[in-house]
Design an enzyme around this catalytic site. Structure first.
Site, short mmCIF file in Angstrom:
data_model
loop_
_atom_site.label_atom_id
_atom_site.label_comp_id
_atom_site.label_asym_id
_atom_site.label_seq_id
_atom_site.Cartn_x
_atom_site.Cartn_y
_atom_site.Cartn_z
N CYS A 34 0.83 -1.21 0.00
CA CYS A 34 0.00 0.00 0.00
C CYS A 34 0.86 1.25 0.00
O CYS A 34 2.06 1.22 0.29
CB CYS A 34 -0.90 0.05 1.24
SG CYS A 34 -1.96 -1.38 1.49
N ASP A 463 20.10 37.70 -13.27
CA ASP A 463 18.81 38.02 -13.88
C ASP A 463 18.29 39.35 -13.35
O ASP A 463 18.27 39.59 -12.13
CB ASP A 463 17.81 36.91 -13.57
CG ASP A 463 16.46 37.14 -14.20
OD1 ASP A 463 16.31 36.86 -15.40
OD2 ASP A 463 15.56 37.62 -13.48
#
Length: 513
Positions: A34, A463
């Site tokens: 599971c 940037d």
């Protein structure tokens, strides 16, 4: 994590979905495995054992739980945060390389012998490449069985099985149902959440999924849910993809990001729609054998296997970033389905506006892309492959001469294979190769590392948007000082970039209407 039994037991008892995909619980008494968040009553601790992969569970003789469907868990975030041999091998197996090229092909891509790859995967995942690929084939088969009307023989070969007998035996062993029983079960609407390879739950026309919707399915179209670890903020993720979309290849239509896909056996068109608890995915493929790669590419583009809790916890430790994280937690890094395509687009976007970059890319697509039909929208072409661009006339490009040289040199390296960009890339080696090309500076190299190669620690201190955002928050705004401050954000600096970019009022930060 699966070796920490006490921690795993606590996760299972609390049904904590954050750990789905990190490990799998195998129940010794029932021989079922599971996901940690399985809704059934947890077994006794002494009856539980833990494995790092579904393939390891299957290899040990456990079958998948019909209630929680562990094969539908999001993939482990560990493989997207690493660039070592095992992580690269896992990403290639998820893309179906073993099915197409075999274990020797996988080993050849990674530069190791098949025996070395087998040994390393067994040590970390408890299963070798064949077992991992078999688990992937079983998951793909289940998805095709439940979402299409393909004959079972076609499903078998589309999922990558070499024979119908191997297909039947694997489906029975993994799901404890025959293929026809699995299809009947899906048609009754009893299937739960999930999908192939951590892909998501299958939706069929007339069946109801976990979100309570009933999508209408067109013949030839596969509809499924792509699960993710909450939280997920879709604004910058889909906003970025929509704002930078190349006309003819990508579009935002009816609340969905749509694009064409170049695939090994054909091509496809995908539509991705953000939902509160999943991403709705509609795939139209010319060849169903491409399903595995199409799904893994979409998951990688949307960064769906990320662990946002771990990322946000670390970034929140910086008092200047904490308000941004608290305001909109769960930001993802928008990536790409094709690393070579993004590298070309990164060069086209050097020192120009987003609109200009889209225009340049659209011209390449019109001139060199392969035309496709799109009955549901306005997509017209596949983005041209490097080999198609290798013959382009530099004088026909409306770019500065130095930029033409940069583009043609990049395309030539991609076309002849001397530069390989993709899920199997060594991030440091790729950076070295890119920076050696003419016209490639730190910004271009890092944006490719972040969005094309998937490096979660890629950083863009030069940037302009980053520097403006940093100055506005009181962070250092010079590249060197900002890099020094960002050392505390490692290994999640690419996510810090998303939070900083989000401070600006730009289309990339807003979910399109």
């Amino acid at each position: 994590m699966y070796t920490d039994t006490e921690r795993c037991v606590r996760a299972v008892r609390s049904k904590d979905a954050r750990f789905d995909g990190w490990f799998f619980t195998a129940v010794l008494t029932t021989r079922i495995y599971c996901r940690p968040s399985c809704p059934v009553v947890p077994p006794k601790a002494e009856n539980m054992t833990f494995y790092p992969s579904a393939a390891a569970c299957q290899q040990a003789g456990f079958r998948a739980c019909k209630r929680c469907r562990p094969d539908t868990s999001p993939g482990s975030p560990e493989w997207n945060a690493r660039a070592d041999t095992v992580a690269r091998a896992v990403r290639l197996i998820q893309d179906g390389v073993v099915d197409r090229e075999g274990v020797p092909g996988l080993a050849g891509r990674l530069g190791y012998s098949a025996r070395q790859i087998e040994r390393q995967l067994l040590a970390e995942l408890g299963a070798g490449p064949l077992a991992l690929a078999r688990a992937q084939r079983a998951q793909t088969a289940r998805l095709l069985i439940e979402t299409t009307g393909l004959p079972m023989a076609d499903v078998a070969f589309a999922a990558g099985f070499s024979s119908i007998r191997a297909f039947n035996d694997t489906v029975r062993e993994v799901f404890a149902l025959s293929p026809s029983e699995l299809r009947a079960r899906g048609a009754r609407g009893t299937s739960g959440a999930g999908g192939a390879g951590g892909a998501g739950g299958a939706d069929r026309a007339g069946t109801r999924g976990t979100s309570g919707t009933e999508p209408m399915t067109t013949p030839g179209v596969i509809s499924l849910r792509l699960p993710f670890r909450a939280p997920l903020n879709p604004d910058n993720l889909f906003g970025h993809l929509a704002a930078t979309a190349v006309p003819g290849v990508e579009e935002w239509r009816d609340g969905a990001y749509r694009r064409t896909l170049s695939l090994p056996y054909g091509h496809g068109i995908v539509a991705l729609t953000p939902r509160p608890d999943h991403i709705a995915c509609r795939l139209s493929l010319t060849d169903p054998r491409d399903l595995t790669l199409a799904i893994s590419s979409c998951r990688r583009m949307l960064d769906l296997d990320a662990d946002p809790v771990a990322v946000d916890e670390q970034l929140r430790a910086d008092p200047l970033l904490a308000p941004l994280v608290d305001k909109a937690p769960g930001r993802r890094v928008p990536r790409t389905v094709d690393a070579a395509e993004f590298a070309v687009r990164a060069v086209l976007g050097q020192q120009v506006s987003t609109a200009a970059a889209r225009t340049h890319a659209a011209r390449l697509v019109t001139a060199h892309g392969v035309p496709v039909d799109d009955p549901e929208g306005g997509l017209t072409h596949l983005f041209p492959a490097p080999r198609a661009l290798a013959a382009l006339d530099p004088e026909a490009l409306a770019l500065p001469r130095t930029r033409r040289t940069t583009l043609t040199t990049l395309v030539a390296a991609l076309a002849d294979g001397s530069l390989r960009l993709g899920p199997d890339s060594d991030w440091d080696r790729a950076r070295e190769q890119l920076i050696a090309l003419p016209g490639f500076g730190p910004w271009t190299v890092e944006v490719i590392a972040m969005r094309a190669l998937g490096d979660p620690d890629a950083f863009l201190p030069t940037d302009l948007g980053m520097r403006r955002a940093a100055a506005g928050l009181g962070l250092p705004s010079t590249p060197a000082a900002l890099t020094a401050r960002a050392a505390a954000w490692r290994p999640w600096r690419a996510y810090a970039v998303q939070y900083l970019w989000a401070t600006e009022d730009h289309a990339i930060n807003h979910l399109p209407a």
